[in-house]
Write a protein that holds these residues in place. Structure first.
Motif, PDB file in Angstrom:
ATOM      1  N   ARG A   1       0.316  -3.228 -15.307  1.00 36.82           N
ATOM      2  CA  ARG A   1       0.505  -1.955 -15.747  1.00 36.82           C
ATOM      3  C   ARG A   1      -0.094  -1.813 -17.164  1.00 36.82           C
ATOM      4  NH1 ARG A   1       6.936  -0.613 -14.428  1.00 36.82           N
ATOM      5  NH2 ARG A   1       6.968  -1.653 -12.351  1.00 36.82           N
TER       6      ARG A   1
ATOM      7  N   ILE B   1       7.462   5.267  -9.358  1.00 41.70           N
ATOM      8  CA  ILE B   1       8.596   4.411  -8.738  1.00 41.70           C
ATOM      9  C   ILE B   1       9.898   4.869  -9.633  1.00 41.70           C
ATOM     10  CG2 ILE B   1       9.489   2.278  -8.095  1.00 41.70           C
ATOM     11  CD1 ILE B   1       7.051   2.803  -6.443  1.00 41.70           C
TER      12      ILE B   1
ATOM     13  N   GLU C   1       7.849   8.821  -3.808  1.00 39.42           N
ATOM     14  CA  GLU C   1       7.551   7.598  -4.764  1.00 39.42           C
ATOM     15  C   GLU C   1       6.483   6.838  -3.799  1.00 39.42           C
ATOM     16  OE1 GLU C   1      11.234   5.570  -6.571  1.00 39.42           O
ATOM     17  OE2 GLU C   1      11.752   6.123  -4.639  1.00 39.42           O
ATOM     18  N   TYR C   2       5.337   6.506  -4.631  1.00 35.73           N
ATOM     19  CA  TYR C   2       4.530   5.959  -4.041  1.00 35.73           C
ATOM     20  C   TYR C   2       4.020   4.514  -5.096  1.00 35.73           C
ATOM     21  CZ  TYR C   2       1.542   8.766  -7.621  1.00 35.73           C
ATOM     22  OH  TYR C   2       1.207   9.485  -8.688  1.00 35.73           O
ATOM     23  N   LEU C   3       3.263   3.643  -4.468  1.00 40.38           N
ATOM     24  CA  LEU C   3       2.785   2.370  -5.157  1.00 40.38           C
ATOM     25  C   LEU C   3       1.425   2.483  -4.979  1.00 40.38           C
ATOM     26  CD1 LEU C   3       3.691  -0.346  -6.533  1.00 40.38           C
ATOM     27  CD2 LEU C   3       3.423  -1.283  -4.325  1.00 40.38           C
ATOM     28  N   GLY C   4       0.707   2.395  -6.079  1.00 40.37           N
ATOM     29  CA  GLY C   4      -0.645   2.320  -6.165  1.00 40.37           C
ATOM     30  C   GLY C   4      -1.147   0.776  -6.523  1.00 40.37           C
TER      31      GLY C   4
ATOM     32  N   SER D   1       1.056   4.831 -10.014  1.00 39.52           N
ATOM     33  CA  SER D   1       2.188   4.545  -9.005  1.00 39.52           C
ATOM     34  C   SER D   1       3.491   5.352  -9.614  1.00 39.52           C
ATOM     35  CB  SER D   1       2.754   3.132  -9.361  1.00 39.52           C
ATOM     36  OG  SER D   1       1.856   2.110  -8.619  1.00 39.52           O
TER      37      SER D   1
ATOM     38  N   GLN E   1       5.114  -8.109  -5.493  1.00 40.98           N
ATOM     39  CA  GLN E   1       6.021  -6.763  -5.737  1.00 40.98           C
ATOM     40  C   GLN E   1       7.456  -7.003  -5.965  1.00 40.98           C
ATOM     41  OE1 GLN E   1       4.544  -3.895  -6.773  1.00 40.98           O
ATOM     42  NE2 GLN E   1       2.854  -5.360  -6.795  1.00 40.98           N
TER      43      GLN E   1
ATOM     44  N   ARG F   1       6.175   6.702 -14.118  1.00 38.28           N
ATOM     45  CA  ARG F   1       4.730   6.793 -13.576  1.00 38.28           C
ATOM     46  C   ARG F   1       4.240   5.599 -14.459  1.00 38.28           C
ATOM     47  NH1 ARG F   1       3.647  10.704 -10.274  1.00 38.28           N
ATOM     48  NH2 ARG F   1       4.728  12.557 -10.141  1.00 38.28           N
TER      49      ARG F   1
END
Length: 387
Positions: free
Chosen positions: A300, A275, A263-266, A273, A47, A279
């Motif tokens: 991605r 960020i 904000e979220y990280l998948g 996600s 990451q 999206r």
């Protein structure tokens, strides 16, 4: 100062596909699960600067059936997260569990890892309905799992329920609610069945299916919805989102973060996600996902940089799902323009029609507005001439 971040961990395995499910999931061997864990941990470690910029405030293991994964693999994933990210002491950590896939020892293992919230996919307390859904468990097996969870120390448990099932009656649904309430969970998610294309349920019960009349009609569907609200409210559960009910202080922080556009990280196959105004979604084909990680490439598949219009739309139609609604002050802080300047006419019309409540700072759906929420939320879509 680090920004807040939510983590979603996708575990795409299940014992067998349920008849209504169109999620990215399916059966897998122990060896396939082990290899997937290897690649998931590799993704977590790749990451870049994100761990330096963000601290983790919630973690959600979803699926599929995360509880199908051996405890050792959940532990490896969790250890990798802790190795890479700062996790706040108040972090809400949830794992979805399907009855029939956990033991008391496994639940104790979750508890000792630091997982502090369970989400059980019950769906119904009627064994005939469970068989029709294609679930692998009985209500009695669920109760045994639930009691084991309490015994090992869990004090924050959600139970998922579904209404408007084929051949379901109001009486059978109310019996499900009554049986679940006797267990006193902290949280209940109550959704009505949606027939998704590509599922066996769609083939059987959609308007083109041979058993289309088995689906409760609009009036019965409505009664189930109303009775859910009334019965749960009288038992001390607040509806804080259209389909979610909680005892005071037990709302799901992870889900609230999603509706408030945190904000979220998948992480994992097909995970999404959000960020820094972007999206994106990971590859949903395992070969593409593995190939990207082996080549140190991005996993991605789809990326969308959100326009200001898109972000304002999301602010409204995600936030309005919450009973509290959306804040005019927060809207102006985020977009440097007032909500009235963008949506003034629509707000006034929806309020006049009894679909919105508007006070000094908050805008929220009325009970009637919730009933027709899809139509109301669509009113907040913008085109380029709106700004």
């Amino acid at each position: 100062m680090k920004k807040d971040l939510e983590l979603y961990i996708h575990i795409p395995f299940c014992a067998r596909k349920c008849n209504y499910c169109d999620f990215l999931s399916g059966p897998a061997s122990q060896d396939e699960m082990l290899k997937y864990t290897d690649f998931l941990c590799k993704e977590i470690k790749s990451q870049g600067s994100l761990p330096l910029e963000y601290r983790v405030v919630s973690i959600f293991f979803g699926g599929g059936t995360p509880s199908l994964l051996p405890l050792e693999q959940i532990g490896r994933i969790f250890d990798t997260i802790k190795e890479c990210f700062e996790i706040v002491s108040t972090c809400e950590i949830t794992i979805e569990c399907n009855p029939g896939t956990v033991t008391k020892d496994k639940l104790f293992g979750y508890y000792t890892l630091g997982i502090n919230r369970l989400s059980f996919g019950l769906q119904s307390a009627n064994n005939e309905e469970l068989r029709l859904l294609g679930r692998i468990h009985t209500f009695e097996e669920f109760v045994e799992n639930y009691e084991h969870a309490r015994e090992v120390g869990f004090q924050n448990i959600n139970i998922d329920l579904m209404s408007a099932l084929p051949y379901q009656t109001l009486e059978s649904y109310e019996t499900t609610l009554e049986k679940v309430l006797k267990l006193e969970p902290e949280h209940i998610s109550a959704y009505n069945l949606i027939l998704e294309e590509g599922t066996s349920f769609y083939e059987r019960f959609s308007e083109h299916g041979e058993e289309k009349d088995a689906i409760p009609d609009v009036i019965l569907d409505r009664l189930m919805y109303e009775h859910t609200k009334e019965i749960l409210h009288s038992s001390g559960y607040n509806r804080y989102e259209i389909s979610n009910y909680a005892k005071p202080g037990r709302e799901c922080l992870h889900n609230i973060g999603y509706w408030k556009r945190m904000e979220y990280l998948g992480l994992g196959l097909g995970a999404s996600s959000f960020i820094d105004h972007v999206r994106y979604r990971n590859f949903d084909a395992i070969n593409d996902y593995v190939k990207a990680l082996n080549s140190s490439l991005e996993v991605r598949q789809v990326e969308e940089v959100l326009s200001k219009n898109a972000e304002m739309e999301e602010f409204m139609f995600l936030g309005l799902r919450l009973s509290k609604g959306v804040s005019k002050k927060e809207f102006k802080q985020q977009f440097l323009i007032s909500m009235e300047e963008i949506y003034g006419t629509k707000l006034m019309q929806l309020q006049k029609n009894g679909l919105l409540k508007i006070d000094e700072d908050h805008v929220s759906l009325t009970d009637i507005g919730i009933d027709v929420s899809n139509q109301v939320l669509a009113e907040f879509l913008l085109d380029d001439t709106d700004i």
